[in-house]
Scaffold this active site. Structure first.
Site, PDB file in Angstrom:
ATOM      1  N   TYR A 191      43.682 -51.452  29.939  1.00 33.98           N
ATOM      2  CA  TYR A 191      42.787 -51.578  28.785  1.00 33.98           C
ATOM      3  C   TYR A 191      42.888 -50.306  27.948  1.00 33.98           C
ATOM      4  O   TYR A 191      43.971 -49.759  27.782  1.00 33.98           O
ATOM      5  CB  TYR A 191      41.359 -51.928  29.232  1.00 33.98           C
ATOM      6  CG  TYR A 191      40.592 -52.554  28.105  1.00 33.98           C
ATOM      7  CD1 TYR A 191      41.051 -53.729  27.509  1.00 33.98           C
ATOM      8  CD2 TYR A 191      39.458 -51.955  27.580  1.00 33.98           C
ATOM      9  CE1 TYR A 191      40.392 -54.293  26.422  1.00 33.98           C
ATOM     10  CE2 TYR A 191      38.790 -52.518  26.502  1.00 33.98           C
ATOM     11  CZ  TYR A 191      39.267 -53.683  25.925  1.00 33.98           C
ATOM     12  OH  TYR A 191      38.634 -54.242  24.846  1.00 33.98           O
TER      13      TYR A 191
ATOM     14  N   ARG B 264      39.767 -56.922  13.764  1.00 34.07           N
ATOM     15  CA  ARG B 264      39.338 -55.527  13.870  1.00 34.07           C
ATOM     16  C   ARG B 264      39.562 -55.060  15.306  1.00 34.07           C
ATOM     17  O   ARG B 264      38.621 -54.859  16.066  1.00 34.07           O
ATOM     18  CB  ARG B 264      37.868 -55.407  13.474  1.00 34.07           C
ATOM     19  CG  ARG B 264      37.420 -54.025  13.059  1.00 34.07           C
ATOM     20  CD  ARG B 264      36.135 -53.622  13.726  1.00 34.07           C
ATOM     21  NE  ARG B 264      36.302 -53.550  15.186  1.00 34.07           N
ATOM     22  CZ  ARG B 264      35.342 -53.273  16.051  1.00 34.07           C
ATOM     23  NH1 ARG B 264      34.117 -53.097  15.617  1.00 34.07           N
ATOM     24  NH2 ARG B 264      35.564 -53.214  17.341  1.00 34.07           N
TER      25      ARG B 264
ATOM     26  N   LYS C 202      40.230 -57.456  28.752  1.00 36.39           N
ATOM     27  CA  LYS C 202      38.802 -57.535  29.095  1.00 36.39           C
ATOM     28  C   LYS C 202      38.586 -58.391  30.336  1.00 36.39           C
ATOM     29  O   LYS C 202      37.827 -58.024  31.243  1.00 36.39           O
ATOM     30  CB  LYS C 202      38.012 -58.131  27.922  1.00 36.39           C
ATOM     31  CG  LYS C 202      37.828 -57.197  26.748  1.00 36.39           C
ATOM     32  CD  LYS C 202      36.574 -56.361  26.896  1.00 36.39           C
ATOM     33  CE  LYS C 202      36.344 -55.505  25.669  1.00 36.39           C
ATOM     34  NZ  LYS C 202      35.155 -54.674  25.736  1.00 36.39           N
TER      35      LYS C 202
ATOM     36  N   GLU D 145      34.819 -60.800  20.549  1.00 38.71           N
ATOM     37  CA  GLU D 145      35.456 -59.493  20.693  1.00 38.71           C
ATOM     38  C   GLU D 145      36.299 -59.149  19.457  1.00 38.71           C
ATOM     39  O   GLU D 145      37.170 -59.931  19.044  1.00 38.71           O
ATOM     40  CB  GLU D 145      36.361 -59.499  21.934  1.00 38.71           C
ATOM     41  CG  GLU D 145      36.839 -58.145  22.351  1.00 38.71           C
ATOM     42  CD  GLU D 145      35.726 -57.276  22.906  1.00 38.71           C
ATOM     43  OE1 GLU D 145      35.788 -56.059  22.685  1.00 38.71           O
ATOM     44  OE2 GLU D 145      34.818 -57.803  23.575  1.00 38.71           O
ATOM     45  N   ASP D 146      36.022 -57.990  18.874  1.00 40.27           N
ATOM     46  CA  ASP D 146      36.849 -57.409  17.807  1.00 40.27           C
ATOM     47  C   ASP D 146      36.982 -58.301  16.580  1.00 40.27           C
ATOM     48  O   ASP D 146      38.065 -58.463  16.002  1.00 40.27           O
ATOM     49  CB  ASP D 146      38.229 -57.018  18.354  1.00 40.27           C
ATOM     50  CG  ASP D 146      38.150 -55.773  19.233  1.00 40.27           C
ATOM     51  OD1 ASP D 146      37.044 -55.237  19.390  1.00 40.27           O
ATOM     52  OD2 ASP D 146      39.191 -55.341  19.751  1.00 40.27           O
TER      53      ASP D 146
ATOM     54  N   ASP E  25      30.411 -58.144  22.674  1.00 45.02           N
ATOM     55  CA  ASP E  25      30.527 -56.885  23.417  1.00 45.02           C
ATOM     56  C   ASP E  25      30.588 -55.687  22.489  1.00 45.02           C
ATOM     57  O   ASP E  25      30.058 -54.625  22.813  1.00 45.02           O
ATOM     58  CB  ASP E  25      31.759 -56.924  24.313  1.00 45.02           C
ATOM     59  CG  ASP E  25      31.857 -55.691  25.195  1.00 45.02           C
ATOM     60  OD1 ASP E  25      30.869 -55.412  25.903  1.00 45.02           O
ATOM     61  OD2 ASP E  25      32.892 -55.011  25.178  1.00 45.02           O
ATOM     62  N   ASP E  26      31.219 -55.817  21.320  1.00 39.17           N
ATOM     63  CA  ASP E  26      31.300 -54.696  20.384  1.00 39.17           C
ATOM     64  C   ASP E  26      29.912 -54.285  19.901  1.00 39.17           C
ATOM     65  O   ASP E  26      29.661 -53.098  19.659  1.00 39.17           O
ATOM     66  CB  ASP E  26      32.160 -55.073  19.168  1.00 39.17           C
ATOM     67  CG  ASP E  26      33.563 -55.456  19.560  1.00 39.17           C
ATOM     68  OD1 ASP E  26      34.193 -54.695  20.305  1.00 39.17           O
ATOM     69  OD2 ASP E  26      34.032 -56.532  19.146  1.00 39.17           O
TER      70      ASP E  26
ATOM     71  N   ASN F 134      37.457 -45.811  19.637  1.00 39.73           N
ATOM     72  CA  ASN F 134      38.675 -46.068  20.404  1.00 39.73           C
ATOM     73  C   ASN F 134      39.812 -46.434  19.467  1.00 39.73           C
ATOM     74  O   ASN F 134      39.564 -46.941  18.372  1.00 39.73           O
ATOM     75  CB  ASN F 134      38.440 -47.250  21.372  1.00 39.73           C
ATOM     76  CG  ASN F 134      37.797 -46.810  22.672  1.00 39.73           C
ATOM     77  OD1 ASN F 134      38.199 -45.815  23.252  1.00 39.73           O
ATOM     78  ND2 ASN F 134      36.799 -47.558  23.109  1.00 39.73           N
TER      79      ASN F 134
ATOM     80  N   ASN G 243      32.418 -46.110  28.281  1.00 40.88           N
ATOM     81  CA  ASN G 243      33.250 -47.293  28.151  1.00 40.88           C
ATOM     82  C   ASN G 243      32.416 -48.535  28.440  1.00 40.88           C
ATOM     83  O   ASN G 243      31.628 -48.551  29.396  1.00 40.88           O
ATOM     84  CB  ASN G 243      34.422 -47.189  29.145  1.00 40.88           C
ATOM     85  CG  ASN G 243      35.506 -48.205  28.888  1.00 40.88           C
ATOM     86  OD1 ASN G 243      35.236 -49.378  28.665  1.00 40.88           O
ATOM     87  ND2 ASN G 243      36.747 -47.757  28.939  1.00 40.88           N
TER      88      ASN G 243
END
Length: 545
Positions: A96, A149, A167, A238-239, A261-262, A401, A445
């Protein structure tokens, strides 16, 4: 208990969940037509692991190791997880962040074996059909991205698939969720990255991103198809770009089992860091004021969760939000600005504009700064020294990150604050020595949160994911940080103990789920024992012979 595999011979060696490779016993080889297909001497899982470790040690860089481990996952899932779980602190940065960022950027060049599902918007109206092509019929977790993103790297189109894959590997390696219940998905709506659109090797749709009503219809059809095919499934977003991530979460959070999660995982790990930091500074949460560098969904997610936690400790929610201040590319987020998104408005201050971050620190005197800007080096010497001037123990959290995007390094934070910073970052940094004192930088994290949240949901078959569950998770992470950890500057549990840490967090969250009637299964006599019984162990199944 022994079982019979559904396939035999050459196909068995090509089925990663069942394949034991050279560890098939002589009896199993005879029974399942494997004789002659393998070298004749059976070996143990432990010897296989030793061989893998030796092979990894001969590789030159982490991207090579990432690719090697991806190939291993595709041929022998048990051995893959045995390797990851043997030394999680070493392998998490490989499978990851930060290595996955480079892997996503080079996805089209290093693509080998397909994993998960790719759902293009050109299949609108047929998403249930495409989802049904997945061989597992009981999916409990989907991590899904549209690739817009990815970390701090921007629009990588279908190359973002590395994120859901990584993930879900950590769901298993860090919290013991059985991998057969996990499904990575990329929703391909095109890309606005001109380099990808001009690259003949690019594997996604060669078109600009779809927006508006067509995009919303695509997301909704996906959600409905998941509900029909996998009614016990939790969707983790996610993202996604901020302008999609926030409304998607708001639309579905009270209707299905889902979270982002972001937004929420990042918020919880930041809050966990704050809880642990306060044990060092000996202050109360309601006394803190945080200044965020970045005003996107990650920043507002952290700000909101800290505000909710402050409210639980007695502060008025409006007053709590005023203690969590945003600073974005256009300066301090104040009410007089006319460029604010709706999700930023609860944190907009009644204040004169400020266009330099260090000036905002001098004016607002925060106890902590949290970087979620994805722009490196913005926590410069002037910023850190100013924080140290106004705080005995300044909280410095550069969370962006991958490592190349971090607002500062651990050494910079410690050196410029004369070793007084309470530090955590989004990516790993090595230990730092300042004037004879050694510091172990903590990594804030999300891996401390989302695998444990997943295990709690899996074990309880939770119907919803609430904000309070993330506050519970944050407290459960922080309570595992020892006084020795704090003395070394470490405000998160050691990653070498991540499985134990995750099972502890999962137990605390599961207790909340049962206490608030959110579970889909009856409450067990001992929740901790139940959680551990659910956890996957990387051992080969015994086959009937």
């Amino acid at each position: 208990m022994s079982t019979e595999p559904a396939t035999v011979g050459y196909e068995l060696l090509r089925t990663p969940r069942l394949n034991k490779g050279t560890a098939f016993t002589e009896a199993e080889r005879r029974a399942y037509h494997l004789e002659g297909l393998l070298p004749p001497r059976p070996v143990t899982l432990e010897l296989q692991m030793a061989r893998i470790h030796a092979e990894l040690s001969n590789l030159d860089n982490n991207l090579q190791k990432y690719m090697f481990l991806s190939d291993l996952q595709a041929r022998n899932e048990t051995l893959y997880y045995a390797i990851l779980m043997s030394d999680p602190a070493t392998f998490m940065p490989i499978v990851y962040t930060p290595t996955v960022g480079e892997a996503c950027q080079k996805f089209d060049q290093i693509f080998r074996i397909p994993r998960g599902l790719y759902l293009p918007i050109t299949a609108l109206g047929r998403l249930k059909e495409l989802l049904s092509h997945w061989p597992q019929k009981d999916v409990r977790f989907i991590v899904v991205t549209d690739g817009e993103r990815i970390l701090g790297l921007g629009d990588l189109g279908v190359g973002g698939m590395g994120i859901p894959i990584g993930k879900l590997s950590l769901y298993t390696a860090c919290a013991g969720i059985p991998p057969q219940y996990c499904l990575p998905i990329t929703l391909d709506v095109g890309t606005n990255n001109p380099e990808l659109l001009e690259d003949p090797l690019y594997l996604g749709l060669n078109q600009k991103r779809v927006r508006g009503a067509d995009y919303a219809a695509f997301i909704d059809e996906f959600v409905q198809a998941v509900q029909e095919l996998y009614p016990k499934c939790c969707i983790q977003w996610e993202d996604f770009a901020n302008f999609n991530a926030v409304p998607i979460l708001e639309l579905y959070r009270d209707k299905i089992c889902t979270y982002n999660d972001d937004i929420q995982g990042t918020a919880a790990v930041a809050l966990a860091g704050v809880f642990a930091a306060l044990r060092i500074s000996k202050q109360k949460l309601t006394e803190q004021r945080f200044l965020f560098l970045g005003g996107g969904s990650a920043a507002t997610g952290i700000a909101e969760l800290i505000s909710q936690a402050m409210a639980l400790e007695g502060l008025d929610l409006k007053a709590a939000r005023a203690r969590n201040v945003l600073f974005d590319i256009n300066g301090l987020v104040v009410r007089s600005r006319n460029d604010l998104a709706d999700f930023q408005r609860p944190f907009a201050l009644e204040h004169a504009p400020i266009t330099k971050f260090v000036y905002a620190i001098k004016e607002l005197r925060p106890t902590g700064i949290i970087g979620v800007s994805t722009v490196p080096k913005l926590f410069n010497q002037s910023v850190i020294e100013t924080m140290a001037d106004i705080n005995k123990r300044p909280i410095i959290f550069p969370y962006s990150n991958p490592t190349s995007r971090s607002e500062c390094t651990a050494e910079e934070a410690y050196r410029w604050s004369q070793g007084r910073a309470i530090f955590a970052s989004g990516s790993p940094f090595p230990p730092v020595e300042i004037e004879g004192q050694s510091f172990t930088p903590g990594q804030g994290n999300n891996v401390y949160i989302f695998p444990a949240m997943g295990m709690a949901i899996f074990a309880t078959e939770a119907k919803r994911v609430t904000e309070e569950m993330f506050i519970v998770a944050a407290k459960a992470v922080a309570e595992q940080v020892t006084e020795k950890n704090l003395a070394d500057g470490l405000i998160y549990p050691p990653q070498s103990k991540i499985l134990e840490a995750s099972l502890h967090v999962a137990t605390r969250v599961a207790e909340y789920i049962y206490d608030h009637d959110l579970a889909g299964v009856p409450r067990p006599a001992d929740i901790s024992t139940h959680i551990r019984a659910c956890a996957y162990k990387p051992v080969y199944p015994a086959f009937a012979v």
